[in-house]
Design a protein around this motif. Structure first.
Motif, mmCIF file in Angstrom:
data_model
loop_
_atom_site.group_PDB
_atom_site.id
_atom_site.type_symbol
_atom_site.label_atom_id
_atom_site.label_comp_id
_atom_site.label_asym_id
_atom_site.label_seq_id
_atom_site.Cartn_x
_atom_site.Cartn_y
_atom_site.Cartn_z
ATOM 1 N N ALA A 1 8.561 1.710 -7.514
ATOM 2 C CA ALA A 1 8.331 2.861 -6.648
ATOM 3 C C ALA A 1 9.598 3.225 -5.879
ATOM 4 C CB ALA A 1 7.197 2.561 -5.677
ATOM 5 N N LEU A 2 10.283 2.213 -5.372
ATOM 6 C CA LEU A 2 11.537 2.451 -4.644
ATOM 7 C C LEU A 2 12.617 2.986 -5.576
ATOM 8 C CD1 LEU A 2 11.552 -0.826 -2.501
ATOM 9 C CD2 LEU A 2 11.219 1.488 -1.627
ATOM 10 N N LYS A 3 12.683 2.441 -6.786
ATOM 11 C CA LYS A 3 13.714 2.856 -7.744
ATOM 12 C C LYS A 3 13.512 4.308 -8.177
ATOM 13 C CE LYS A 3 15.997 1.349 -12.006
ATOM 14 N NZ LYS A 3 16.075 2.682 -12.611
ATOM 15 N N SER A 4 12.257 4.713 -8.348
ATOM 16 C CA SER A 4 11.976 6.100 -8.747
ATOM 17 C C SER A 4 12.545 7.085 -7.741
ATOM 18 C CB SER A 4 10.469 6.310 -8.890
ATOM 19 O OG SER A 4 9.940 5.526 -9.915
ATOM 20 N N PHE A 5 12.296 6.821 -6.451
ATOM 21 C CA PHE A 5 12.784 7.725 -5.417
ATOM 22 C C PHE A 5 14.306 7.649 -5.316
ATOM 23 C CE2 PHE A 5 13.741 9.272 -1.205
ATOM 24 C CZ PHE A 5 12.831 10.302 -1.015
ATOM 25 N N SER A 6 14.838 6.430 -5.401
ATOM 26 C CA SER A 6 16.290 6.250 -5.291
ATOM 27 C C SER A 6 17.026 6.957 -6.425
ATOM 28 C CB SER A 6 16.617 4.751 -5.301
ATOM 29 O OG SER A 6 18.008 4.549 -5.200
ATOM 30 N N ASP A 7 16.495 6.850 -7.641
ATOM 31 C CA ASP A 7 17.125 7.517 -8.790
ATOM 32 C C ASP A 7 17.079 9.025 -8.633
ATOM 33 O OD1 ASP A 7 17.646 5.067 -9.889
ATOM 34 O OD2 ASP A 7 15.964 5.113 -11.312
ATOM 35 N N TRP A 8 15.934 9.547 -8.180
ATOM 36 C CA TRP A 8 15.818 10.996 -7.969
ATOM 37 C C TRP A 8 16.822 11.453 -6.909
ATOM 38 C CZ3 TRP A 8 14.448 13.065 -3.209
ATOM 39 C CH2 TRP A 8 14.344 14.460 -3.159
ATOM 40 N N TYR A 9 16.918 10.713 -5.814
ATOM 41 C CA TYR A 9 17.826 11.088 -4.734
ATOM 42 C C TYR A 9 19.283 11.078 -5.219
ATOM 43 C CZ TYR A 9 19.939 11.157 -0.086
ATOM 44 O OH TYR A 9 20.681 11.503 1.019
ATOM 45 N N LYS A 10 19.603 10.086 -6.026
ATOM 46 C CA LYS A 10 20.969 9.984 -6.536
ATOM 47 C C LYS A 10 21.309 11.150 -7.459
ATOM 48 C CE LYS A 10 24.099 6.730 -8.808
ATOM 49 N NZ LYS A 10 24.229 5.385 -9.426
ATOM 50 N N ASN A 11 20.350 11.559 -8.303
ATOM 51 C CA ASN A 11 20.587 12.673 -9.223
ATOM 52 C C ASN A 11 20.706 14.008 -8.495
ATOM 53 O OD1 ASN A 11 20.535 11.048 -11.509
ATOM 54 N ND2 ASN A 11 18.299 11.219 -11.730
ATOM 55 N N VAL A 12 19.912 14.188 -7.452
ATOM 56 C CA VAL A 12 19.886 15.480 -6.748
ATOM 57 C C VAL A 12 20.973 15.576 -5.677
ATOM 58 C CG1 VAL A 12 18.488 16.986 -5.269
ATOM 59 C CG2 VAL A 12 17.432 15.793 -7.203
ATOM 60 N N THR B 1 0.811 -1.229 0.000
ATOM 61 C CA THR B 1 0.000 0.000 0.000
ATOM 62 C C THR B 1 0.840 1.272 0.000
ATOM 63 O OG1 THR B 1 -0.116 -0.041 2.425
ATOM 64 C CG2 THR B 1 -1.879 -1.159 1.205
ATOM 65 N N GLY B 2 2.104 1.176 0.431
ATOM 66 C CA GLY B 2 2.912 2.387 0.487
ATOM 67 C C GLY B 2 4.337 2.118 0.907
ATOM 68 N N ILE B 3 5.137 3.166 0.893
ATOM 69 C CA ILE B 3 6.538 3.089 1.308
ATOM 70 C C ILE B 3 6.868 4.295 2.173
ATOM 71 C CG2 ILE B 3 7.418 1.681 -0.594
ATOM 72 C CD1 ILE B 3 8.094 4.222 -2.100
ATOM 73 N N THR B 4 7.870 4.140 3.014
ATOM 74 C CA THR B 4 8.298 5.231 3.893
ATOM 75 C C THR B 4 9.814 5.363 3.829
ATOM 76 O OG1 THR B 4 6.441 4.982 5.429
ATOM 77 C CG2 THR B 4 8.410 6.061 6.277
ATOM 78 N N PHE B 5 10.278 6.602 3.673
ATOM 79 C CA PHE B 5 11.714 6.886 3.694
ATOM 80 C C PHE B 5 12.034 7.735 4.911
ATOM 81 C CE2 PHE B 5 10.648 6.264 -0.783
ATOM 82 C CZ PHE B 5 11.635 5.368 -1.173
ATOM 83 N N TYR B 6 13.175 7.488 5.511
ATOM 84 C CA TYR B 6 13.631 8.256 6.673
ATOM 85 C C TYR B 6 14.872 9.045 6.274
ATOM 86 C CZ TYR B 6 10.412 5.341 9.335
ATOM 87 O OH TYR B 6 9.289 4.707 9.800
ATOM 88 N N MET B 7 14.707 10.359 6.196
ATOM 89 C CA MET B 7 15.784 11.236 5.748
ATOM 90 C C MET B 7 16.455 11.903 6.959
ATOM 91 S SD MET B 7 15.149 10.594 2.545
ATOM 92 C CE MET B 7 15.893 11.782 1.461
#
Length: 270
Positions: free
Chosen positions: A161-172, A109-115
Motif C-alpha cells: 500500500a505504501l509502495k503504490s502511493f510512493s511510486d505514483w508520487y515519484k512518477n507525478v 487498517t489504514g495509512i495516512t500521508f501528510y502533504m
C-alpha cells in the motif's frame, strides 16, 4: 501507587485528623473568637492533608477499577489502536505483540500521508486520482491541510500500500515520500493490556485509543469523580467536622452515656 504507600498516606491523614480533634478538645480553654480560628485552621489542615495524602490515592481510583475489570474471567476483549511511523519494523512489532499471551489479532487498517496545503484544484485532482492508484485502497479522505487518510482492504500488505502511493508520487512529482503514518488495530484480552503496553512503551509507542470493558470502566469512573479542587475542599470539610467533634466531645459522650443507660433500664423493665 503501591499498597504500602497508600496505607502510609491514609495513616498520615488520620494522624493529622487526630491532631485536629485534639485542638478541638481545647475548646473549654478558648474564647469564642479562638473557637472560630480553630475551625478555620481545621479546614486548612484538612485541605492540605487531602491535597498531599488523599488526592494521590483518589487519582488512582480509575486504575484500581480497571485492575478489577482485568481479572474478571470471560470478560469481553479490548481493542487497542496504534498510530506508528512507516519506518517502524511492522513485522517485528506484529510478531512481538501477537506472541504476548492474550493478544488475539494485529491488523493494519489504514495509512495516512501528510502533504502540503492543497488548493481547490489539487483537492479535486487528488480525489480523482487516488481511487486509481491502488485497488486495495478501500476508502480515502483528502483534507485541505494536505492530510490524506486511506483505509485498506483487510489483509492487504501495508508495504504494498505504501509502495503504490510512493511510486505514483515519484512518477507525478519526481520526488519521494519521506513519512507516512500506519494505523493498527490490536484485539486483546484485558489480562494482556499491561504487558502489551509495557512492550509498546519500550518501543516508544503510545496507544492512540482503547475500547472495551476496561476502558469503559475507566471512563465511567472518571466521569463520576470530583475534580482535585472539589476533593480538596471536601477534605477541608472533613477537617472541620473532626474539629467540631473535638469541640463538642463532652456533650456527645454525655448523650451517649444517657442513651446507653436508658437502654439498660429498658432491658431491666422487661
Amino acid at each position: 501507587m503501591d499498597i504500602l504507600t497508600t496505607v502510609v498516606y491514609i495513616i498520615l491523614f488520620i494522624i493529622i485528623m487526630i491532631f485536629v480533634f485534639s485542638i478541638g478538645m481545647l475548646k473549654p480553654f478558648m474564647r469564642k473568637k479562638e473557637t472560630a480560628l480553630v475551625l478555620v485552621s481545621a479546614f486548612i489542615i484538612g485541605c492540605l492533608g487531602g491535597a498531599f495524602f488523599l488526592s494521590p490515592i483518589y487519582d488512582d481510583v480509575p486504575e484500581v477499577m480497571s485492575t478489577v475489570q482485568k481479572v474478571i474471567p470471560n470478560n469481553d476483549n479490548e481493542t487497542m489502536y496504534l498510530d506508528v511511523s512507516s519506518s517502524v519494523d511492522l513485522d517485528a512489532l506484529k510478531n512481538n505483540l501477537t506472541h504476548i499471551d492474550g493478544v488475539h489479532s494485529f491488523e493494519v487498517t489504514g495509512i495516512t500521508f501528510y502533504m502540503w496545503q492543497f488548493t481547490d484544484k489539487e483537492m479535486t485532482y487528488m480525489n480523482a486520482v487516488l481511487e486509481n492508484i491502488d485497488a486495495n485502497y478501500k476508502n480515502f479522505t483528502v483534507n485541505e491541510s494536505g492530510k490524506i487518510d486511506i483505509d485498506l482492504v483487510p489483509g492487504y500488505e501495508v508495504n504494498s500500500a505504501l509502495k503504490s502511493f510512493s511510486d505514483w508520487y515519484k512518477n507525478v512529482y519526481a520526488g519521494t515520500i519521506s513519512y507516512a503514518q500506519v494505523h493498527i488495530k490490536v484485539v486483546l484480552a484485558p489480562s494482556a493490556i499491561d504487558q502489551s503496553r509495557e512492550y509498546l512503551l519500550e518501543e516508544g509507542i503510545v496507544p492512540t485509543k482503547m475500547e472495551g470493558p476496561v476502558q469503559d470502566s475507566i471512563n465511567k469512573t472518571n466521569s463520576t469523580m470530583l475534580n482535585n479542587g472539589e476533593f480538596v475542599l471536601i477534605s477541608g470539610g472533613i477537617g472541620v467536622i473532626v474539629a467540631l467533634l473535638g469541640i463538642y466531645v463532652d456533650k456527645v459522650v454525655v448523650v451517649f452515656r444517657k442513651f446507653k443507660k436508658s437502654k439498660k433500664s429498658g432491658r431491666r423493665r422487661r
